[in-house]
Design a protein around this motif. Structure first.
Motif, PDB file in Angstrom:
ATOM      1  N   GLY A 177      68.055 -66.025  95.903  1.00  9.88           N
ATOM      2  CA  GLY A 177      68.243 -66.673  94.616  1.00  9.88           C
ATOM      3  C   GLY A 177      67.078 -67.550  94.207  1.00  9.88           C
ATOM      4  N   LEU A 178      66.395 -68.115  95.187  1.00  8.03           N
ATOM      5  CA  LEU A 178      65.246 -68.973  94.893  1.00  8.03           C
ATOM      6  C   LEU A 178      64.029 -68.174  94.447  1.00  8.03           C
ATOM      7  CD1 LEU A 178      65.433 -71.541  97.852  1.00  8.03           C
ATOM      8  CD2 LEU A 178      66.065 -71.915  95.461  1.00  8.03           C
ATOM      9  N   GLY A 179      63.959 -66.904  94.846  1.00 11.94           N
ATOM     10  CA  GLY A 179      62.826 -66.080  94.452  1.00 11.94           C
ATOM     11  C   GLY A 179      61.879 -65.726  95.576  1.00 11.94           C
ATOM     12  N   GLU A 196      62.361 -73.997  97.589  1.00 10.40           N
ATOM     13  CA  GLU A 196      62.888 -74.398  96.282  1.00 10.40           C
ATOM     14  C   GLU A 196      61.895 -75.271  95.526  1.00 10.40           C
ATOM     15  OE1 GLU A 196      67.055 -76.133  94.439  1.00 10.40           O
ATOM     16  OE2 GLU A 196      66.535 -76.618  96.511  1.00 10.40           O
ATOM     17  N   GLN A 197      61.323 -76.264  96.215  1.00 14.43           N
ATOM     18  CA  GLN A 197      60.372 -77.152  95.553  1.00 14.43           C
ATOM     19  C   GLN A 197      59.054 -76.455  95.245  1.00 14.43           C
ATOM     20  OE1 GLN A 197      60.030 -81.156  97.167  1.00 14.43           O
ATOM     21  NE2 GLN A 197      62.018 -80.967  98.183  1.00 14.43           N
ATOM     22  N   ALA A 198      58.601 -75.601  96.166  1.00 12.35           N
ATOM     23  CA  ALA A 198      57.336 -74.901  95.959  1.00 12.35           C
ATOM     24  C   ALA A 198      57.425 -73.942  94.769  1.00 12.35           C
ATOM     25  CB  ALA A 198      56.948 -74.137  97.223  1.00 12.35           C
ATOM     26  N   LEU A 213      54.170 -78.642 101.276  1.00  8.00           N
ATOM     27  CA  LEU A 213      54.135 -79.053  99.874  1.00  8.00           C
ATOM     28  C   LEU A 213      52.929 -79.944  99.575  1.00  8.00           C
ATOM     29  CD1 LEU A 213      57.923 -79.839  99.252  1.00  8.00           C
ATOM     30  CD2 LEU A 213      56.639 -77.817  98.512  1.00  8.00           C
ATOM     31  N   ASP A 214      52.540 -80.768 100.547  1.00  5.49           N
ATOM     32  CA  ASP A 214      51.410 -81.670 100.351  1.00  5.49           C
ATOM     33  C   ASP A 214      50.100 -80.915 100.176  1.00  5.49           C
ATOM     34  OD1 ASP A 214      53.108 -83.820 100.564  1.00  5.49           O
ATOM     35  OD2 ASP A 214      52.627 -84.258 102.666  1.00  5.49           O
ATOM     36  N   ASP A 238      55.331 -68.154  90.564  1.00  2.88           N
ATOM     37  CA  ASP A 238      54.884 -66.830  91.018  1.00  2.88           C
ATOM     38  C   ASP A 238      54.360 -66.853  92.458  1.00  2.88           C
ATOM     39  OD1 ASP A 238      52.631 -68.291  90.463  1.00  2.88           O
ATOM     40  OD2 ASP A 238      51.573 -66.671  89.416  1.00  2.88           O
ATOM     41  N   LEU A 239      54.601 -67.942  93.188  1.00  9.33           N
ATOM     42  CA  LEU A 239      54.175 -68.036  94.585  1.00  9.33           C
ATOM     43  C   LEU A 239      54.895 -66.971  95.412  1.00  9.33           C
ATOM     44  CD1 LEU A 239      52.468 -69.754  96.592  1.00  9.33           C
ATOM     45  CD2 LEU A 239      54.540 -71.102  96.999  1.00  9.33           C
ATOM     46  N   LYS A 240      54.148 -66.273  96.245  1.00  7.36           N
ATOM     47  CA  LYS A 240      54.712 -65.178  97.038  1.00  7.36           C
ATOM     48  C   LYS A 240      55.049 -65.694  98.444  1.00  7.36           C
ATOM     49  CE  LYS A 240      52.251 -61.560  94.499  1.00  7.36           C
ATOM     50  NZ  LYS A 240      51.628 -62.435  93.494  1.00  7.36           N
ATOM     51  N   ILE A 241      56.333 -65.849  98.715  1.00  7.22           N
ATOM     52  CA  ILE A 241      56.800 -66.400  99.984  1.00  7.22           C
ATOM     53  C   ILE A 241      57.517 -65.321 100.796  1.00  7.22           C
ATOM     54  CG2 ILE A 241      58.361 -68.041 101.088  1.00  7.22           C
ATOM     55  CD1 ILE A 241      57.922 -69.927  98.754  1.00  7.22           C
ATOM     56  N   ILE A 242      57.144 -65.205 102.056  1.00  4.57           N
ATOM     57  CA  ILE A 242      57.865 -64.373 103.014  1.00  4.57           C
ATOM     58  C   ILE A 242      58.546 -65.309 104.009  1.00  4.57           C
ATOM     59  CG2 ILE A 242      57.696 -62.634 104.839  1.00  4.57           C
ATOM     60  CD1 ILE A 242      55.207 -61.541 103.443  1.00  4.57           C
TER      61      ILE A 242
END
Length: 218
Positions: A99-101, A71-73, A44-45, A79-83
């Protein structure tokens, strides 16, 4: 000049794993590792000043775990793409991450070709789900419910079911349009209707919905 490499952030508390994955991704010639983090807080930093196409995010980490970090990101960059990088036995977190996306799920013992395929798919706007994780999910769905996402599947038209299947295969709206010889705008409209009819928030929710209601086969 058009960018040809995917910018990737690696987030995992095991330095040896990060180093090995970084080497394999870099050697592929399709990825550039723009940052690394050993826990969710470090991630996150650096997030606000490190543009990335895809984030590979471990679940089990100290200080701030993958669920909290995602969740925070995503609250900051929707629209951040997280795997998500998952170990066997962590599929109990699947529904929450969906649920978080989060856009994709990989087992940490996946072959590098599958990792590259996941990164390429998600960076283009699709979703990617490890087949082994999906098999585990099918088993867990026999005794689990997904809150507030189930509606009558008969409300989906034949075309909507066809598009839902292609979404579950990881195709982007543009790729679906090309495959079905229709406009992307038409696909966008169908996708919006599918989301509304199924009461799903995102593509990952749609995949879970389709599996639970036996609309697709693994």
């Amino acid at each position: 000049m058009e960018r040809t490499q995917n910018r990737v952030i690696l987030v995992d508390d095991h330095s040896l794993f990060r180093r090995g994955l970084k080497g394999l991704l870099t050697a592929s010639g399709t990825c550039t590792i723009v940052a690394e983090a050993a826990d969710g807080q470090q991630f996150l930093d650096l997030l606000d000043h490190t543009p990335a196409d895809v984030v590979l995010l471990d679940i089990d980490m100290p200080r701030l775990n993958g669920i909290q970090a995602a969740e925070q990101a995503l609250a900051r960059i929707p629209d951040l793409k997280i795997i998500t990088l998952s170990m066997h036995g962590e599929d109990q977190y699947y529904f929450r991450m969906v649920g978080l996306g989060v856009k994709g799920f990989l087992l940490k013992n996946s072959e590098i070709d599958e990792v590259l395929s996941a990164i390429n798919t998600v960076s283009r706007g699709g979703s990617y789900f490890s087949q082994e994780l999906l098999q585990n999910l099918v088993g867990s769905l026999k005794t689990s419910r997904i809150p507030e996402t189930e509606k009558d599947t008969d409300t989906l038209s034949e075309r909507e079911r066809e598009i839902l299947l292609l979404i579950c295969q990881g195709l982007s709206n543009h790729e679906i349009a090309d495959k079905l010889f229709i406009s992307k705008r038409t696909v966008d409209k169908h996708r919006a209707n599918i989301l509304d009819k199924t009461n799903c928030r995102n593509t990952a929710n749609l995949v879970v919905y389709a599996i639970k209601n036996s609309l697709v086969e693994i």
